[in-house]
Design a protein around this motif. Structure first.
Motif, PDB file in Angstrom:
ATOM      1  N   UNK A   1       0.352  27.699  -9.708  1.00 45.18           N
ATOM      2  CA  UNK A   1       0.767  26.893  -7.840  1.00 45.18           C
ATOM      3  C   UNK A   1       2.119  26.320  -7.483  1.00 45.18           C
ATOM      4  N   UNK A   2       2.133  26.559  -6.638  1.00 42.56           N
ATOM      5  CA  UNK A   2       3.339  25.428  -5.824  1.00 42.56           C
ATOM      6  C   UNK A   2       3.046  24.208  -5.733  1.00 42.56           C
ATOM      7  N   UNK A   3       1.486  23.776  -5.702  1.00 48.24           N
ATOM      8  CA  UNK A   3       0.822  22.700  -5.481  1.00 48.24           C
ATOM      9  C   UNK A   3       0.047  22.192  -6.281  1.00 48.24           C
ATOM     10  N   UNK A   4       0.283  21.295  -6.917  1.00 41.87           N
ATOM     11  CA  UNK A   4      -0.475  20.591  -8.468  1.00 41.87           C
ATOM     12  C   UNK A   4      -1.299  19.542  -7.705  1.00 41.87           C
ATOM     13  N   UNK A   5      -3.048  18.916  -7.902  1.00 46.79           N
ATOM     14  CA  UNK A   5      -3.278  17.725  -7.572  1.00 46.79           C
ATOM     15  C   UNK A   5      -3.407  17.092  -8.793  1.00 46.79           C
ATOM     16  N   UNK A   6      -2.779  15.520  -9.029  1.00 43.34           N
ATOM     17  CA  UNK A   6      -3.333  14.892 -10.610  1.00 43.34           C
ATOM     18  C   UNK A   6      -4.558  14.066  -9.791  1.00 43.34           C
ATOM     19  N   UNK A   7      -5.728  14.237 -10.190  1.00 47.46           N
ATOM     20  CA  UNK A   7      -6.973  13.112 -10.110  1.00 47.46           C
ATOM     21  C   UNK A   7      -7.414  11.649 -11.040  1.00 47.46           C
ATOM     22  N   UNK A   8      -6.273  10.533 -11.017  1.00 44.66           N
ATOM     23  CA  UNK A   8      -6.163   9.699 -11.539  1.00 44.66           C
ATOM     24  C   UNK A   8      -7.688   9.190 -12.168  1.00 44.66           C
ATOM     25  N   UNK A   9      -7.362   8.612 -13.073  1.00 44.24           N
ATOM     26  CA  UNK A   9      -9.046   7.539 -12.910  1.00 44.24           C
ATOM     27  C   UNK A   9      -8.787   6.572 -12.283  1.00 44.24           C
ATOM     28  N   UNK A  10      -9.832   5.896 -11.663  1.00 44.45           N
ATOM     29  CA  UNK A  10     -10.318   4.658 -10.755  1.00 44.45           C
ATOM     30  C   UNK A  10      -9.338   3.469 -11.010  1.00 44.45           C
ATOM     31  N   UNK A  11      -9.684   3.235 -12.617  1.00 41.99           N
ATOM     32  CA  UNK A  11      -8.961   1.775 -12.695  1.00 41.99           C
ATOM     33  C   UNK A  11      -7.297   2.075 -13.476  1.00 41.99           C
ATOM     34  N   UNK A  12      -6.604   3.610 -12.793  1.00 39.74           N
ATOM     35  CA  UNK A  12      -5.217   3.407 -12.951  1.00 39.74           C
ATOM     36  C   UNK A  12      -4.009   3.159 -11.774  1.00 39.74           C
TER      37      UNK A  12
END
Length: 233
Positions: free
Chosen positions: A192-203
């Motif tokens: 993909x041309x876009x990639x979402x990173x969903x980090x932990x809330x504590x990050x």
């Protein structure tokens, strides 16, 4: 997934993530329920063994138990792959969704990439970073098949750097600012041309570091792009 691999926490974490992904998709790909159940049981056992190995003193017994759990999980994943993912063959889209490399059906040689890659970063929400992937400006263009996709390397560093314990933990936080992609503990592949990173809330408030390489359809990498970073919102 080699039976003789050394102690590599990052590899173990990546294998667990792949096994869990297979478990959620296996039934839709006609893997028998008994195999799905056994895969889930072995995944849980490996997850527990890795958590034990990283939460306390790494004794020879704990290390041996962890290796045995991952050997069993590796054997099951190889069995499922060879019996249900390769025959009858899955589509390339299904293989990619299972984090497996698609078959290379081209007969002409595909050179390794020479283009460098980087990304712009947007912040769509709390603890979310989205990478907008692109070639580095001025980098020489490759044949289309050479730039098959992007391998994104990444890691997270808390303010002041990670403690020795956090550096060796499951999240493998960074102790100091990385200077090359080899120093980043995790990676993921995308076309993909876009990639979402969903980090932990504590990050939130920590710094995420990224470095990207193009890969061709055979998984051969191109040169490292520039290192870049962003504070996790």
């Amino acid at each position: 997934m080699s039976n003789s691999e050394h102690w590599l926490p990052g590899k173990r974490v990546n294998q667990l993530a792949m096994a869990k992904n297979w478990g959620t998709r296996a039934a839709a790909l006609n893997v028998p329920a008994s195999e799905v159940t056994e895969l889930a049981t072995l995944t849980t056992a490996a997850d527990t063994a890795l958590e034990e190995a990283q939460s306390g003193e790494r004794t020879p017994v704990v290390t041996a138990n962890c290796k045995a759990a991952f050997d069993a999980l590796t054997a099951k994943m190889r069995f499922i792959k060879s019996h249900y993912f390769l025959s009858p063959p899955l589509t390339d889209a299904d293989l990619i969704s299972l984090e497996l490399k698609p078959r290379d059906t081209t007969h002409s040689p595909v050179p390794a990439p020479t283009t460098q890659a980087e990304a712009d970063i947007s912040r769509p929400g709390v603890h979310l970073l989205e990478l907008h992937l692109r070639p580095v400006s001025g980098s020489p263009p490759d044949p289309h098949r050479s730039d098959y996709g992007y391998r994104i390397y990444y890691g997270v560093m808390p303010p002041g750097g990670a403690t020795a314990e956090a550096e060796e933990g499951v999240k493998r936080e960074l102790r100091q600012v990385p200077t090359s992609g080899e120093q980043l503990p995790f990676s993921r592949f995308t076309r993909r041309k876009k990639e979402l990173f969903d980090f932990a809330a504590e990050d939130s408030g920590k710094i995420a570091y990224f470095c990207i390489r193009y890969e061709n359809a055979k998984g051969e990498p191109g040169p490292w792009g520039p290192m870049f970073s962003a504070v996790i919102p």
